[in-house]
Design an enzyme around this catalytic site. Sequence first.
Site, PDB file in Angstrom:
ATOM      1  N   LYS A 248       0.866  -1.182   0.000  1.00 26.09           N
ATOM      2  CA  LYS A 248       0.000   0.000   0.000  1.00 26.09           C
ATOM      3  C   LYS A 248       0.900   1.228   0.000  1.00 26.09           C
ATOM      4  O   LYS A 248       1.621   1.479   0.964  1.00 26.09           O
ATOM      5  CB  LYS A 248      -0.920   0.008   1.217  1.00 26.09           C
ATOM      6  CG  LYS A 248      -1.868   1.196   1.238  1.00 26.09           C
ATOM      7  CD  LYS A 248      -2.775   1.155   2.452  1.00 26.09           C
ATOM      8  CE  LYS A 248      -3.943   2.111   2.339  1.00 26.09           C
ATOM      9  NZ  LYS A 248      -3.587   3.486   2.125  1.00 26.09           N
ATOM     10  N   ARG A 253      -3.699   8.770  -5.768  1.00 27.37           N
ATOM     11  CA  ARG A 253      -4.373   7.843  -6.683  1.00 27.37           C
ATOM     12  C   ARG A 253      -4.336   8.449  -8.075  1.00 27.37           C
ATOM     13  O   ARG A 253      -4.672   9.623  -8.259  1.00 27.37           O
ATOM     14  CB  ARG A 253      -5.817   7.663  -6.222  1.00 27.37           C
ATOM     15  CG  ARG A 253      -6.608   6.620  -7.009  1.00 27.37           C
ATOM     16  CD  ARG A 253      -6.197   5.234  -6.576  1.00 27.37           C
ATOM     17  NE  ARG A 253      -6.992   4.207  -7.208  1.00 27.37           N
ATOM     18  CZ  ARG A 253      -8.027   3.611  -6.629  1.00 27.37           C
ATOM     19  NH1 ARG A 253      -8.401   3.956  -5.424  1.00 27.37           N
ATOM     20  NH2 ARG A 253      -8.670   2.659  -7.254  1.00 27.37           N
ATOM     21  N   ARG A 268      -8.269  10.717  -7.702  1.00 26.23           N
ATOM     22  CA  ARG A 268      -9.477  10.122  -7.139  1.00 26.23           C
ATOM     23  C   ARG A 268     -10.582  11.168  -6.987  1.00 26.23           C
ATOM     24  O   ARG A 268     -11.753  10.856  -7.012  1.00 26.23           O
ATOM     25  CB  ARG A 268      -9.050   9.544  -5.786  1.00 26.23           C
ATOM     26  CG  ARG A 268     -10.093   9.232  -4.824  1.00 26.23           C
ATOM     27  CD  ARG A 268      -9.379   8.629  -3.639  1.00 26.23           C
ATOM     28  NE  ARG A 268     -10.292   8.513  -2.522  1.00 26.23           N
ATOM     29  CZ  ARG A 268     -10.018   7.828  -1.429  1.00 26.23           C
ATOM     30  NH1 ARG A 268      -8.852   7.217  -1.296  1.00 26.23           N
ATOM     31  NH2 ARG A 268     -10.877   7.741  -0.466  1.00 26.23           N
ATOM     32  N   GLU A 298      -0.904   4.376  -8.171  1.00 26.07           N
ATOM     33  CA  GLU A 298      -0.617   5.343  -7.108  1.00 26.07           C
ATOM     34  C   GLU A 298       0.723   6.025  -7.407  1.00 26.07           C
ATOM     35  O   GLU A 298       1.735   5.347  -7.602  1.00 26.07           O
ATOM     36  CB  GLU A 298      -0.554   4.592  -5.765  1.00 26.07           C
ATOM     37  CG  GLU A 298      -0.426   5.473  -4.558  1.00 26.07           C
ATOM     38  CD  GLU A 298      -1.772   5.897  -3.935  1.00 26.07           C
ATOM     39  OE1 GLU A 298      -2.846   5.612  -4.532  1.00 26.07           O
ATOM     40  OE2 GLU A 298      -1.736   6.527  -2.877  1.00 26.07           O
ATOM     41  N   PHE A 339      -1.655  -0.725 -10.551  1.00 27.07           N
ATOM     42  CA  PHE A 339      -2.178  -1.986 -10.020  1.00 27.07           C
ATOM     43  C   PHE A 339      -3.453  -2.479 -10.678  1.00 27.07           C
ATOM     44  O   PHE A 339      -3.926  -3.553 -10.356  1.00 27.07           O
ATOM     45  CB  PHE A 339      -2.361  -1.896  -8.503  1.00 27.07           C
ATOM     46  CG  PHE A 339      -3.012  -0.616  -8.011  1.00 27.07           C
ATOM     47  CD1 PHE A 339      -4.350  -0.375  -8.208  1.00 27.07           C
ATOM     48  CD2 PHE A 339      -2.250   0.334  -7.341  1.00 27.07           C
ATOM     49  CE1 PHE A 339      -4.951   0.786  -7.746  1.00 27.07           C
ATOM     50  CE2 PHE A 339      -2.839   1.517  -6.874  1.00 27.07           C
ATOM     51  CZ  PHE A 339      -4.198   1.734  -7.084  1.00 27.07           C
ATOM     52  N   LYS A 422      -7.808  -2.819   3.202  1.00 24.28           N
ATOM     53  CA  LYS A 422      -6.521  -2.163   3.503  1.00 24.28           C
ATOM     54  C   LYS A 422      -6.084  -2.492   4.925  1.00 24.28           C
ATOM     55  O   LYS A 422      -6.895  -2.551   5.840  1.00 24.28           O
ATOM     56  CB  LYS A 422      -6.621  -0.653   3.292  1.00 24.28           C
ATOM     57  CG  LYS A 422      -7.713   0.013   4.083  1.00 24.28           C
ATOM     58  CD  LYS A 422      -7.843   1.468   3.701  1.00 24.28           C
ATOM     59  CE  LYS A 422      -9.031   2.085   4.412  1.00 24.28           C
ATOM     60  NZ  LYS A 422      -9.413   3.381   3.944  1.00 24.28           N
TER      61      LYS A 422
HETATM   62  P1  AMP Z   1      -6.999   4.911   2.071  1.00 24.81           P
HETATM   63  O1  AMP Z   1      -6.670   6.142   1.283  1.00 24.81           O
HETATM   64  O2  AMP Z   1      -6.252   4.790   3.360  1.00 24.81           O
HETATM   65  O3  AMP Z   1      -8.478   4.714   2.205  1.00 24.81           O
HETATM   66  O4  AMP Z   1      -6.504   3.659   1.224  1.00 24.81           O
HETATM   67  C1  AMP Z   1      -6.942   3.423  -0.069  1.00 24.81           C
HETATM   68  C2  AMP Z   1      -6.008   4.055  -1.070  1.00 24.81           C
HETATM   69  O5  AMP Z   1      -4.728   3.428  -1.050  1.00 24.81           O
HETATM   70  C3  AMP Z   1      -6.434   3.895  -2.502  1.00 24.81           C
HETATM   71  O6  AMP Z   1      -7.434   4.806  -2.869  1.00 24.81           O
HETATM   72  C4  AMP Z   1      -5.140   4.140  -3.259  1.00 24.81           C
HETATM   73  O7  AMP Z   1      -5.002   5.520  -3.497  1.00 24.81           O
HETATM   74  C5  AMP Z   1      -4.059   3.724  -2.271  1.00 24.81           C
HETATM   75  N1  AMP Z   1      -3.266   2.557  -2.683  1.00 24.81           N
HETATM   76  C6  AMP Z   1      -1.936   2.429  -2.467  1.00 24.81           C
HETATM   77  N2  AMP Z   1      -1.471   1.268  -2.927  1.00 24.81           N
HETATM   78  C7  AMP Z   1      -2.517   0.611  -3.477  1.00 24.81           C
HETATM   79  C8  AMP Z   1      -2.667  -0.668  -4.109  1.00 24.81           C
HETATM   80  N3  AMP Z   1      -1.634  -1.505  -4.267  1.00 24.81           N
HETATM   81  N4  AMP Z   1      -3.906  -1.012  -4.537  1.00 24.81           N
HETATM   82  C9  AMP Z   1      -4.961  -0.178  -4.361  1.00 24.81           C
HETATM   83  N5  AMP Z   1      -4.885   1.036  -3.780  1.00 24.81           N
HETATM   84  C10 AMP Z   1      -3.676   1.432  -3.329  1.00 24.81           C
END
Ligand code: AMP
Length: 567
Positions: A248, A253, A268, A298, A339, A422
């Site tokens: 992650k 995004r 995003r 990302e 990804f 996540k």
């Molecule tokens: P969060 O922003 O904490 O809700 O986590 C989701 C976000 O992690 C996604 O919207 C992406 O922007 C980011 N992200 C980072 N690495 C990845 C990955 N390998 N697959 C999907 N999303 C990822």
Amino acid sequence: MRYELLADTYGELESTTKKLAKTEIVSKLIKKTPIENLEEVVMLLTGKVFPPWAEHEIGVANQMMIKAIAKATGASDKEVVDKFRKSGDLGLTAEAFTEKKRQRTLGSEELTVKKVFANFREIAEQSGSGSQDRKLGLLAELLSSAKPKEALYIARTVLEQLRVGVAEGLIRNAIAQAFELKPEDVENAWNFLPDYGEIAKIAKEKGAKGLQKIDLKLGTPCNVLLAEKAPDLKTAIESFEHVLLQYKYDGMRSLIHKKGEKIWIFTRRLEDVTKAFPEIADYAKKALKAKEIIIDGETLALDAKTGRPIPFQKLSTRIKRKYDVEKAMKEIPVQINVFDILYLDGKTLFDKTQRERFEILKEEVKEIKDKFRIADSLITKDLEKAEKYYKESLAAGHEGLIVKNLDSLYIPGRSVAGGWLKIKPVMENLDLVIVGGMWGSGKRAGTVGSLILGIRDADTGKFLECGMLGTGLKEKESEQEGSITLKEITKMLRPLIISEDGNNLKIKPKIVIEVGYQEIQKSPTYASNYALRFPRFIRMRPDKAAEEADDTERLKKLYEMQKITKK
Ligand code: AMP
């Protein structure tokens, strides 16, 4: 359609705070708006004249508005400023001066929605030399034809102060209500084409069937698939039959659209950031083989010296940048980790599983070392391997893992149950035992003012000091479960006092409390060798005996974990 109708609607919207009433008002207007005005009316209801990904934004400064009011109504700048000072609202100022002027002259041309919308757009698009004068002319032209109420809302719209309470959810429900559709159908369509102006037009002309047919369009962003939180790695990998683990990354995004030689990068939040990241557009041209393709990834900022990822805050300074882009490129180099793939040569891939999409993605991307990469990935259901991978991701400076269901589909704009989960570390609270305290002074005299916290030694079962808690305890009662007042805790501790030395108390380790903190540090002074930084009282744990409180093993583990994340 006359702009006056819209101005009246804004007025009605301001007269109620109830969402349902607002929805009804908006839906009625949408219903009677002719098709050729529908897009404009829907946008203007939300105070916008462009979709989120457009380059321009409406918005003029107070100074420009003051000049425009003066020019349109024959007042002097000073008169306008004086009035503005009194009310603090340029909308009301515009209304008042227009009213005054109306008493002198008879109304001129009637304002239409089309004219107002067109001038707003033109105002936003002006740039370069003479642009200020042209903006002023366009704005004054509108104000000089406006009725007082129209002037009020024209001013508020261009000042971006139209606060009539029409947000996206409300527009969605109003469109559904106006054309007798399900709100979900309208929202689904919006996820593919995030522009309620267009959606309203399609809904009116073609109904639910038309909405279902809306597809991705190269050059127009769509809403992205989102991840859900999972409590821990074990639960996450057990949620799916087949699992893909990915690092992650903590960045931006980025959806990359490619059509021949043309590249777009969308965030995003649907902004077009192509101009702010020209190097990504260049990498994409080289790395992507297909003529037409949309991929998801990302973008990360890297430390120019070490190549390690740096916090998002740095990257964010590049996102809306219009000037010094070249300089920023050098100072904050970026890398993209892709990804997913949504579209390939004329077809969306929404009927393909995560496994199939990932395979296609690997075929379509020619990686560029350290610049344009496929996200680090591992297919496993083995918890030990997964934990090791998680640690590797943290050690490399990333946020954690995304756990993906290999059998799931990509549905724009939704966190699909069973799609992405996540995992990232959080500072977990500790259950600790009160082993000492200090009598309070002043207002707190006669009560225990601060508490010494103990952690159970995993080997000996003894309680070793690891911090002192002075805040979080209230003098007054609180409704919250597990909360306690200073008086109450003093009453509980009194019979447990072993010895007193001045203000210092030694207390029999019996009472367990849950404690939050900012960080665990090594400490030479405390017997446990660790100290909690900024500990705070969370709640009483009467359900736990001292023997069940957290031990030094867990403290050590959390300390190690935090070291990896902080690197
Ligand atoms: P969060 O922003 O904490 O809700 O986590 C989701 C976000 O992690 C996604 O919207 C992406 O922007 C980011 N992200 C980072 N690495 C990845 C990955 N390998 N697959 C999907 N999303 C990822």
